[in-house]
Design a protein around this motif. Structure first.
Motif, short mmCIF file in Angstrom:
data_model
loop_
_atom_site.label_atom_id
_atom_site.label_comp_id
_atom_site.label_asym_id
_atom_site.label_seq_id
_atom_site.Cartn_x
_atom_site.Cartn_y
_atom_site.Cartn_z
N GLY A 75 35.90 -3.38 -1.16
CA GLY A 75 35.54 -2.66 -2.38
C GLY A 75 34.45 -1.64 -2.13
N LEU A 76 33.42 -2.05 -1.40
CA LEU A 76 32.31 -1.12 -1.13
C LEU A 76 32.78 0.08 -0.32
N ILE A 77 33.55 -0.21 0.74
CA ILE A 77 34.01 0.88 1.60
C ILE A 77 34.86 1.86 0.79
N ARG A 78 35.78 1.30 0.03
CA ARG A 78 36.71 2.13 -0.73
C ARG A 78 35.96 2.94 -1.81
N PHE A 79 35.07 2.28 -2.53
CA PHE A 79 34.39 2.95 -3.64
C PHE A 79 33.47 4.05 -3.11
N VAL A 80 32.73 3.74 -2.06
CA VAL A 80 31.80 4.74 -1.52
C VAL A 80 32.57 5.92 -0.94
N SER A 81 33.72 5.62 -0.29
CA SER A 81 34.50 6.72 0.28
C SER A 81 35.07 7.60 -0.83
#
Lengths: 318, 563
Positions: free
Chosen positions: B554-560
């Motif tokens: 979730g973090l990787i996807r949201f930040v990207s």
């Protein structure tokens, strides 16, 4: 404002693309303390991208941003104290009260608990919302919401303030309030970028204008300079009785008929200067034109804007 | 980062307090759904949460029928309606929404049962309302068994009383017989003794008579024999005397020959050696021996006394005994009849549920499943509202961008929001357990504090899942369809709504990858199976592991996306 002062915010040759579409093309600008720079341009010109890059929300593909002469990252946690953003849409929590909204952004922007309390109280008084401080934001009128939006952006007194159409959809009184606050804030030493579609607002409060179109900075300078770049002349708009044959105004010296020719009882004449007004009205009388009403129009920022950016609808282009 | 997290947590708390809809979703809605599910589906766990109208037609009017009706009246889940006409009962069942089942007690049921036959009750059922029918049939079956058991127990008591009476009688008879046997034995013994004495006396007299006669005869014959021997010996003694005289003369002749020979040899002189030796004479019997022959014969002395005979008393007279009388212990002979299988009715094979773990309850309060199950479901939905939806709200409102301009890292803002909702999730579950305990009497296990372990795990995983949904949703409007679909699927597959065993094998395999599965396992272990807190540790680790994957993704996807 002292133009000799070093810029507090600089964008140096920044470019940004979204896929294959070039949103910003090698744009450079600089902003000094106490200065309000109007960022103007048609829809899709690149204003929001420019503001986003200046606010460090977007990374440019090329070029760089300097805040206080340093890249934003080197400002570290102090970056929040340096920048204030008042976005076009209301960036507020609808269910929270005005005080809670301001308090949250104050704390997030680096103020201590004590400073936050004091600054909240002060800024709400400044924007005239202290009596409604405990009311939820969604109970406010549009103008009050805009004022609260502004308050959240300036609560921490940032030296750089980025305003993105802060007066959209507000009534006249609220607009006056907002413009007055912005002017005062700049007079207090803040550097402000003011993005707007309202040319008269830019004319009223901006010291400098940045005209951007299709990602390029196409005009920059003070109001007079930009207006002159538009090449506009004074005009007189006539309302008369009866019908006139085509070319009837051609005999008037130094006057050119423009605009909606052929409309019954209406005509617009472009003059070389406003000093010709009396001469033109006298000449019309000699031509048996029964003038009922007339309006004078000096060249302004809107004229320059249209002249420099054209009449094409940008939303359709996009 | 920590400042951003903490300030976000505070702000989330303010937003939550100001949002009655979310509070409704977090607390009131779960309680409503749990109540409905618990009372509607309680029968899945053997409970009787529903109340049914049950028409009964009693055509029997016997004791057994009365017993069944009485038992049904005591059932909280059953509202009894006594009818006279089976047709009316059929109509009630066939009319939709009236009653799922009606019961007829046929005439003669009580008599048939008493006679050991197996009569059958008649149930009219609505096949569409199969779940209710099954639940009621289970109750009726149990009641029938109870009533039958009662009848059997009564019969058993009667049998045992009869048996006891019979045993008493046998015991009495046995004692009387034993007494009679003893008397007979004494009489026989006395008779035997008298008989023995009589025989002994008679035998002694007979022996004495025979002995006297024999002695007299022997003595007479002895005297006659001895006189005859004396006579023969006298004749032979005279002859022996003559032989003795001859031998004496022979001895004198031998000595005379010896003298003659010696004279001859002397006269022969040198020719004496030419004289052949004379034949030798046998050595004569000595005078002493010969004298013995001359002695008179002495008659042998016979002992005139008869040999001693055994006294009569020494005789052992064996009088053959008659057939032995058996002991009079009839109770022992009747023992086989006292064995339970001989004196009890045939048993009814059934079962008794025993907890696999000591202290564990056998029956399950349906709310023990539904409170955590629907609690987790609404926790997931709450996370969709509280994280995924509000992240889109913050995007739409522009607050997220504005906060980023403040210098707060996006990761910090996200973690702050997640942490706040994680706390909300924990509080939500704790409150639901408290409500479940207060309203529905759910079991909190050996150590209620241990329930915090799976609660923390699922709150974390659900919060992370909310971030994943926020990061993969394309628009605000797609959050709820996507989030609710994922939440519902996870809840259903993970065993939040029904036991995991209801699901096919492949679905149970899939369920292993859902945090809901592990959480429900932990809740079931702690609450229903009364396991110690350590039983929740592995499910907790699995839940947190899955949550970490969600969080990372979730973090990787949201930040990207933000970039």
């Amino acid at each position: 404002m002292s133009p000799a002062e070093a810029p507090i915010l600089e964008a140096i040759e920044i470019s940004k693309s979204y896929g294959t579409r070039l949103a910003l093309d090698n744009v450079s600008l600089a902003l000094r303390p106490g200065e309000i720079a109007g960022l103007l341009g048609p829809n899709g010109a690149g204003k929001t991208t420019t503001l986003s890059i200046l606010a460090t929300l977007l990374r440019p593909d090329s070029g760089r941003i300097l805040i206080n002469g340093k890249p934003p990252k080197t400002n570290g946690h102090g970056l929040g104290r340096m920048l204030g953003l008042v976005p076009q849409s209301l960036a507020l929590y609808p269910t929270l009260s005005a005080a809670q909204n301001v308090w949250h952004f104050a704390r997030m922007q680096g103020l201590s608990r004590d400073d936050g309390t004091e600054c909240c109280k002060r800024v709400l008084e400044e924007v005239g919302l202290s009596v409604r401080a405990d009311d939820p934001m969604d109970a406010f009128s549009g103008g009050m919401k805009r004022l609260l939006n502004l308050a959240c952006g300036i609560v921490h007194r940032p030296p750089v303030l980025l305003l993105d159409e802060p007066t959209v959809g507000v009534d006249l009184q609220s607009r006056e309030q907002i413009l007055m606050r912005i002017r005062r804030y700049a007079d207090a030493g803040a550097a402000i970028i003011y993005s707007t579609h309202y040319m008269e607002e830019a004319e009223r409060i901006c010291d400098r204008v940045l005209l951007i179109d299709r990602g390029k900075l196409i005009a920059e300078g003070n109001l007079e300079k930009v207006i002159s770049l538009g090449g506009g002349r004074p005009r007189i708009e006539l309302t008369y009785r009866g019908q006139l044959p085509k070319g009837r105004f051609g005999s008037l010296a130094g006057v050119r008929e423009i605009g909606a020719a052929g409309i019954e009882g209406k005509a617009t004449l472009e003059m070389n200067s406003l000093a010709q007004v009396a001469e033109v009205l006298y000449g019309l009388r000699g031509l048996d034109v029964n003038v009922i009403d007339f309006n004078l129009h000096s060249p302004n920022l809107s004229d320059a804007f249209i002249a420099l950016t054209g009449h094409t609808l940008r939303d359709q282009v996009l | 980062m920590l400042r951003a997290i903490w300030l976000t947590v505070q702000n989330e708390a303010r937003l939550l307090v100001k949002d009655p809809i979310v509070l409704f979703m977090l607390l009131f809605a779960p309680v409503v759904i749990i109540t409905v599910a618990g009372y509607s589906l309680g029968s899945l766990y053997g409970g009787a949460a529903n109340s049914f109208r049950l028409p009964v037609i009693n055509l029997d009017h016997g004791k057994l029928a009365d017993g069944i009706i009485q038992a049904l009246r005591q059932e909280r889940a059953v509202t009894l309606e006594m009818l006279d006409d089976p047709g009316e009962a059929r109509r009630l069942v066939s009319q939709r929404d009236r009653t799922p089942i009606a019961m007829v007690i046929p005439a003669g049921t009580s008599t048939a049962v008493a006679a050991g036959r197996q009569p059958r009750l008649i149930l009219f059922v609505d096949p569409v309302r199969r779940v209710e029918v099954n639940a009621l049939e289970l109750r009726i079956d149990e009641l029938c068994r109870r009533v039958t058991d009662q009848a059997r127990a009564t019969a058993q008591v009667r049998i045992e009383a009869s048996g006891k009476d019979l045993r008493e009688k046998i015991k009495r008879l046995s004692a009387e017989i034993a007494s009679e046997q003893s008397e007979i034995r004494s009489q026989i013994a006395r008779t035997q003794t008298a008989l023995e004495i009589s025989i002994r006396t008679q035998i002694a007299a007979a022996i004495k008579q025979v002995s006297d006669a024999t002695e007299a005869t022997i003595k007479t014959r002895e005297r006659q024999a001895w006189a005859d021997v004396q006579q023969q010996l006298s004749q032979r003694q005279a002859i022996l005397l003559k032989i003795q005289n001859y031998l004496t003369q022979l001895q004198s002749s031998h000595r005379a020959f010896e003298d003659w020979l010696a004279k001859l040899k002397t006269m022969a002189g040198s020719h004496a050696s030419d004289i052949p030796p004379p034949p030798s004479f046998p050595r004569p019997i000595s005078e002493t021996e010969l004298a013995e022959l001359a002695k008179p014969v002495t008659a042998p002395k016979l002992d005139p006394t008869l040999p001693a005979t055994a006294s009569v008393a020494a005789f052992s007279i064996k009088i053959p005994k008659g057939p032995e009388l058996r002991d009079g212990n009839l109770i022992g002979d009747l023992e086989p009849f006292q064995a339970p299988q001989a004196l009890t009715l045939p048993g009814d094979l059934g079962f008794v549920e025993q907890p696999a773990v000591v202290g564990e309850a056998v029956t399950v309060n349906a709310f023990d499943q539904y409170v955590p199950g629907f609690g987790v479901t609404f926790l997931l939905i709450g996370m969709m509202l509280g994280i995924a939806l509000t992240l889109f709200d913050e995007r739409d409102w522009g607050t997220l961008k504005r906060l980023q301009v403040s210098g707060a890292p996006l990761t910090g803002l996200l973690l702050g929001k997640l942490f706040a909702r994680f706390i909300v999730g924990v509080v939500q579950m704790v409150l639901l357990f408290a409500v479940g305990w207060a309203l529905f009497g759910i079991t909190l296990g050996r150590n209620p504090i241990a329930l915090i372990i799976p609660t923390v795990g699922i709150s974390f995983a659900a919060a992370a899942l909310g971030l994943v949904v926020a990061s993969i949703s394309r628009a605000h409007d797609s959050v709820m369809p996507l989030g609710v679909t994922i939440s519902m699927a996870m809840a259903a597959i993970g065993g939040c709504w029904w036991p995991l065993d209801f699901e096919p094998g492949w679905m149970r395999e899939l369920a292993r990858w859902m945090p809901t599965t592990w959480t429900m396992q932990a809740f079931n272990d702690l609450m229903i199976r009364s396991q110690p807190p350590s039983a929740a540790l592995w499910p907790f680790a699995a839940t947190v592991g899955i949550g970490m994957i969600f969080l990372g993704a979730g973090l990787i996807r949201f930040v990207s996306l933000d970039d």
